[in-house]
Scaffold this motif. Structure first.
Motif, PDB file in Angstrom:
ATOM      1  N   ARG A  26       1.021   4.059  -2.882  1.00  0.00           N
ATOM      2  CA  ARG A  26       0.802   5.469  -2.554  1.00  0.00           C
ATOM      3  C   ARG A  26       1.980   6.305  -3.056  1.00  0.00           C
ATOM      4  O   ARG A  26       1.803   7.399  -3.576  1.00  0.00           O
ATOM      5  CB  ARG A  26       0.671   5.632  -1.037  1.00  0.00           C
ATOM      6  CG  ARG A  26      -0.597   5.088  -0.459  1.00  0.00           C
ATOM      7  CD  ARG A  26      -1.784   5.972  -0.717  1.00  0.00           C
ATOM      8  NE  ARG A  26      -1.801   7.137   0.153  1.00  0.00           N
ATOM      9  CZ  ARG A  26      -2.292   8.306  -0.183  1.00  0.00           C
ATOM     10  NH1 ARG A  26      -2.773   8.482  -1.398  1.00  0.00           N
ATOM     11  NH2 ARG A  26      -2.298   9.317   0.656  1.00  0.00           N
ATOM     12  N   VAL A  72      -5.993   2.889  -4.266  1.00  0.00           N
ATOM     13  CA  VAL A  72      -5.304   1.732  -3.685  1.00  0.00           C
ATOM     14  C   VAL A  72      -6.308   0.801  -3.035  1.00  0.00           C
ATOM     15  O   VAL A  72      -6.259  -0.418  -3.202  1.00  0.00           O
ATOM     16  CB  VAL A  72      -4.260   2.191  -2.640  1.00  0.00           C
ATOM     17  CG1 VAL A  72      -3.553   0.990  -2.051  1.00  0.00           C
ATOM     18  CG2 VAL A  72      -3.267   3.132  -3.264  1.00  0.00           C
ATOM     19  N   VAL A  99       0.849  -1.196   0.000  1.00  0.00           N
ATOM     20  CA  VAL A  99       0.000   0.000   0.000  1.00  0.00           C
ATOM     21  C   VAL A  99       0.882   1.243   0.000  1.00  0.00           C
ATOM     22  O   VAL A  99       0.647   2.200  -0.737  1.00  0.00           O
ATOM     23  CB  VAL A  99      -0.928  -0.008   1.230  1.00  0.00           C
ATOM     24  CG1 VAL A  99      -1.710   1.285   1.317  1.00  0.00           C
ATOM     25  CG2 VAL A  99      -1.862  -1.194   1.177  1.00  0.00           C
ATOM     26  N   LEU A 100       1.928   1.187   0.807  1.00  0.00           N
ATOM     27  CA  LEU A 100       2.860   2.312   0.888  1.00  0.00           C
ATOM     28  C   LEU A 100       3.500   2.556  -0.475  1.00  0.00           C
ATOM     29  O   LEU A 100       3.589   3.696  -0.942  1.00  0.00           O
ATOM     30  CB  LEU A 100       3.938   1.953   1.923  1.00  0.00           C
ATOM     31  CG  LEU A 100       4.491   3.108   2.750  1.00  0.00           C
ATOM     32  CD1 LEU A 100       3.370   3.828   3.461  1.00  0.00           C
ATOM     33  CD2 LEU A 100       5.496   2.562   3.744  1.00  0.00           C
ATOM     34  N   GLY A 127      -5.438   7.277  -2.168  1.00  0.00           N
ATOM     35  CA  GLY A 127      -5.814   6.269  -1.176  1.00  0.00           C
ATOM     36  C   GLY A 127      -6.982   5.441  -1.655  1.00  0.00           C
ATOM     37  O   GLY A 127      -7.019   4.217  -1.490  1.00  0.00           O
TER      38      GLY A 127
END
Lengths: 338, 271
Positions: free
Chosen positions: A230, A239, A226-227, A236
Motif C-alpha cells: 500500500r 494488493v 500488505v502495508l 487496496g
C-alpha cells in the motif's frame, strides 16, 4: 537435523504408490467384510420376494451358485482374483455385469458432480473475494448471513423446496429423471432436468468453501507486506488481487482437491430425491439390499477418489510451496525426538 | 472483527427447546393418533398446522417430533465427542508409530463411504428406536473431531507443565483431564455445537431416505419422509412447516457455534 526432504523424487513417488495400493487393499477388505457381516440376505436382492417360496435346498443351491456359501476369506480371495482380471461379478439386483450397470450411469453423476464442482470452485472464489473486500460492511454481513443460512438447509429439504416451488407451483422445471421419456437426445431437455439437482449440489457446498476463502483472505490482509504494498502506491484492490489472492491460492487448490470426492459423493441425496439415474442412487440401493458386487465397486470407486484427492492435495501443496515439505519433515523429526 | 453475542438465536433456540419439553401442556392432540376422516387438511383453526396424509396433527407432531430430533442431536454428539477426545488424545499423546497407526485407521474409516457405514451399523444395531439411531450417528461422526483434538494435544504435550506432571508421576488420564482437556475445550466446544447440528441433519436425512426412524416414530426427519405424497397432493404445509422448524434450529445452532469459535483476528485490516 538430517535434511530428509532432499530425497530423490522417484523414491517419494514409489512410497506414495505403495501407500496407495495398501490403502486400496485395506479398504476393499474392510468393505467386503462389513457388507457380509451386516444382517440381511443377498438372495433377496437376486430373487426378490420369491425367496420366501423357495425350499431350503433351493436356497442352498442358489447360494452355492452365487458363491455365498464359503467363509468370508475364501469369498474375498475369489473376488480379488476376479477383480485382478477385471471381472467384478454380476449385480444381484440388475442381473448384469457390474461394469455395465455402472457404465450406464457414471456419465450422469460425472456431469452433475463435475459441473457442480466447477461452479463451486469459481463461485466460492468470487464470493470469498467479494466478502473480504467488503469486510464488515453491510454487503459482507448480508452475504454472510444468507450464506450461513444456505449452509444450514439440509440437501434433501432444499430439493423438496425447489421441487415444490419450481415444479409444482410454477411448473417451469421437471421434478425427476435425467431426461423426458422419448426425448433422450435433446440438449435443452437435458439442461432443464439438470438445473434443480445442480442447484442443490452447488448450494449445499458453496458457502463452506466461500467462507474459508473469505477468512483466509482476511488473515492475509493483516500481514505486513500488505502495508508495504500500500505504501509503495498500490491500491487496496490491486494488493488484494495480486498479493493476497496469490498467497491464498495454494491452500485453496489443495482444499478443492480434497473437496472433489466429497462433492462427487455428496450427490446421492439430490440424485435420490430427483430420481436422477446416477452412481449415488446405485450406492444407496446396493448398500440397502446387499447387492455385494455392485457395492464393492461403488465403494472402491469413491474410496479411491478420496485417497487420490488427499494425495493430490499433499503433492500440490508441496509443489507450490516447498516449505510445506520441509515443515512436514521437520515436524516428523521433532516428534521422533520427543 | 467484533463478535456480538447471538442473543436472538439463543432465545429462539430456547423457545423451541422449551416448547418441545413442555409440549404436553399446549399440544393437546395425540401426535400418533391417525384421524383418517381428516387427512390432508390444510392449516385451519382446529388443526393449526394442518394434518398429514395419515391424518396426524402436524402441530402436535412438530413439538413431540422435536423432542426426538433434539435428543438424537445431543446424544449423538455426546457419543462422538467422547470417542473423539479419547482417540484424538491417545493418538496425540502416544509414540509416533502408534499415532501414525491410529491416524491411518481413522483415514481408512473416513474413506469408507459414510452411507455404507451407516447402513451397516443400522443393520447390526437394528435402528428402530431413536437411541440406537443416536448411537449409529455418533459412531459415524467422530473422525474429523478426533483429528482436531490430536493436533491440539500434539501442541500441548511438549509444554513444560505437561512434562512436570509426567515427572511427578501423573498417569495418562490424570494429564488428560487436568492438563490437556482444559486447554482444548474451547476449540472443542465449537466443534461440538456443529456436531449437534450435523447429527440433527443426519437424523433427518436418514429418516427421509427411509434408513433412519420409521414413520411411526415421529421426528422432524420422519415427518418429511412422507413428502413424496405431499408433493403429489400439493400439500405444502407437510413440507414447509417441519422443514422451517428444522432449518431455524440449525441456523440458530450455527450462529451460536460461530460465536464460540475462537475469534481469529482482532487486528485491523491493512488494506
Amino acid at each position: 537435523m538430517r535434511r530428509r526432504s532432499l530425497r530423490k523424487p522417484y523414491i517419494t513417488i514409489i512410497e506414495e504408490l505403495i501407500k496407495f495400493a495398501l490403502s486400496v487393499f485395506l479398504l476393499s477388505v474392510l468393505v467386503f467384510t462389513l457388507a457380509r457381516l451386516a444382517p440381511g440376505d443377498p438372495l433377496y436382492a437376486y430373487y426378490g420376494e420369491r425367496v420366501e417360496k423357495m425350499s431350503g435346498q433351493e436356497q442352498e443351491a442358489a447360494r452355492e451358485r452365487l458363491g455365498l456359501d464359503k467363509p468370508i476369506p475364501v469369498q474375498y480371495m475369489r473376488w480379488a482374483k476376479g477383480a485382478a482380471h477385471g471381472d467384478f461379478g454380476i449385480s444381484y439386483q440388475y442381473k448384469r455385469d457390474v461394469k455395465e450397470v455402472i457404465a450406464g450411469r457414471i456419465g450422469n453423476t460425472l456431469l452433475l458432480g463435475g459441473l457442480g464442482f466447477v461452479m463451486i470452485f469459481i463461485l466460492a472464489l468470487f464470493l470469498g473475494l467479494f466478502c473480504a473486500w467488503r469486510e464488515d460492511k453491510r454487503a459482507d454481513r448480508v452475504v454472510c448471513r444468507i450464506g450461513t443460512l444456505t449452509s444450514c438447509i439440509p440437501d434433501f429439504w432444499l430439493s423438496l423446496l425447489l421441487i415444490l416451488v419450481f415444479s409444482v407451483w410454477l411448473g417451469w422445471l421437471p421434478s425427476s429423471g435425467a431426461y423426458s421419456v422419448g426425448a433422450e437426445k435433446g440438449f435443452a431437455d437435458r439442461v432443464r432436468h439438470l438445473i434443480l439437482p445442480l442447484a442443490v449440489v452447488v448450494l449445499g457446498h458453496l458457502w463452506y468453501y466461500a467462507y474459508l476463502v473469505r477468512n483466509r483472505l482476511l488473515e492475509e490482509t493483516r500481514a505486513d507486506y500488505v502495508l508495504l504494498a500500500r505504501m509503495k502506491g498500490l491500491s487496496g484492490k490491486q494488493v488484494l488481487y495480486r498479493h493476497c489472492l496469490r498467497n491464498v491460492m495454494p491452500s485453496y487448490l489443495s482444499m478443492m482437491a480434497i473437496a472433489f470426492p466429497h462433492i462427487l459423493g455428496g450427490t446421492y441425496v439430490a440424485e435420490t430425491v430427483f430420481s436422477y439415474p446416477g452412481i449415488g442412487t446405485l450406492a444407496y440401493e446396493s448398500a440397502r439390499y446387499q447387492d455385494y458386487n455392485l457395492l464393492m465397486v461403488v465403494s472402491l470407486m469413491t474410496g479411491i477418489l478420496v485417497i487420490l484427492g488427499n494425495m493430490f492435495a499433499k503433492i500440490l501443496n508441496e509443489r507450490i510451496d516447498p516449505r510445506m515439505r520441509l515443515k512436514r519433515e521437520a515436524q516428523k523429526e521433532e516428534v521422533r525426538g520427543f | 472483527m467484533k463478535k456480538r453475542f447471538p442473543r436472538l438465536s439463543l432465545i429462539i433456540l430456547a423457545a423451541i427447546a422449551a416448547g418441545c419439553l413442555a409440549c404436553g401442556c399446549f399440544a393437546t392432540k395425540d401426535p400418533a393418533y391417525m384421524d383418517l376422516a381428516n387427512s390432508n387438511v390444510a392449516p385451519c383453526r382446529t388443526f393449526l398446522f394442518g394434518t398429514d396424509a395419515m391424518g396426524r396433527d402436524i402441530f402436535a407432531m412438530i413439538w413431540y417430533g422435536g423432542r426426538i430430533s433434539l435428543l438424537i442431536g445431543f446424544l449423538a454428539t455426546l457419543i462422538s465427542t467422547a470417542i473423539a477426545v479419547l482417540v484424538g488424545s491417545i493418538s496425540g499423546y502416544a509414540p509416533p508409530w502408534a499415532d501414525g497407526a491410529v491416524m491411518r485407521i481413522t483415514d481408512l474409516v473416513l474413506s469408507v463411504p459414510g452411507l455404507l457405514l451407516t447402513v451397516f451399523l443400522q443393520a447390526v444395531l437394528g435402528g428402530e428406536s431413536c437411541y440406537r439411531l443416536a448411537v449409529v450417528i455418533g459412531l459415524t461422526s467422530w473422525m474429523s473431531m478426533a483429528k482436531v483434538v490430536r493436533t491440539e494435544v500434539l501442541q500441548l504435550k511438549n509444554t513444560d507443565y505437561v512434562l512436570a506432571a509426567r515427572c511427578l508421576g501423573g498417569g495418562f488420564f490424570h494429564i488428560l483431564c487436568r492438563h490437556l482437556a482444559p486447554n482444548f475445550v474451547a476449540s472443542l466446544l465449537f466443534m461440538a455445537v456443529m456436531n449437534v447440528r450435523n447429527a440433527i441433519v443426519a437424523e433427518s436425512t436418514l429418516s427421509f431416505m427411509g434408513i433412519g426412524l420409521p414413520v411411526e416414530v415421529v421426528s422432524w426427519g420422519s415427518m418429511l419422509s412422507l413428502s413424496e405424497n405431499a408433493l403429489l397432493s400439493r400439500s405444502w404445509w407437510m413440507i414447509l412447516i417441519p422443514g422451517a422448524f428444522l432449518v431455524t434450529t440449525l441456523f440458530c445452532l450455527t450462529n451460536l457455534g460461530n460465536y464460540m469459535r475462537k475469534s481469529v483476528n482482532k487486528r485491523h485490516s491493512n488494506l
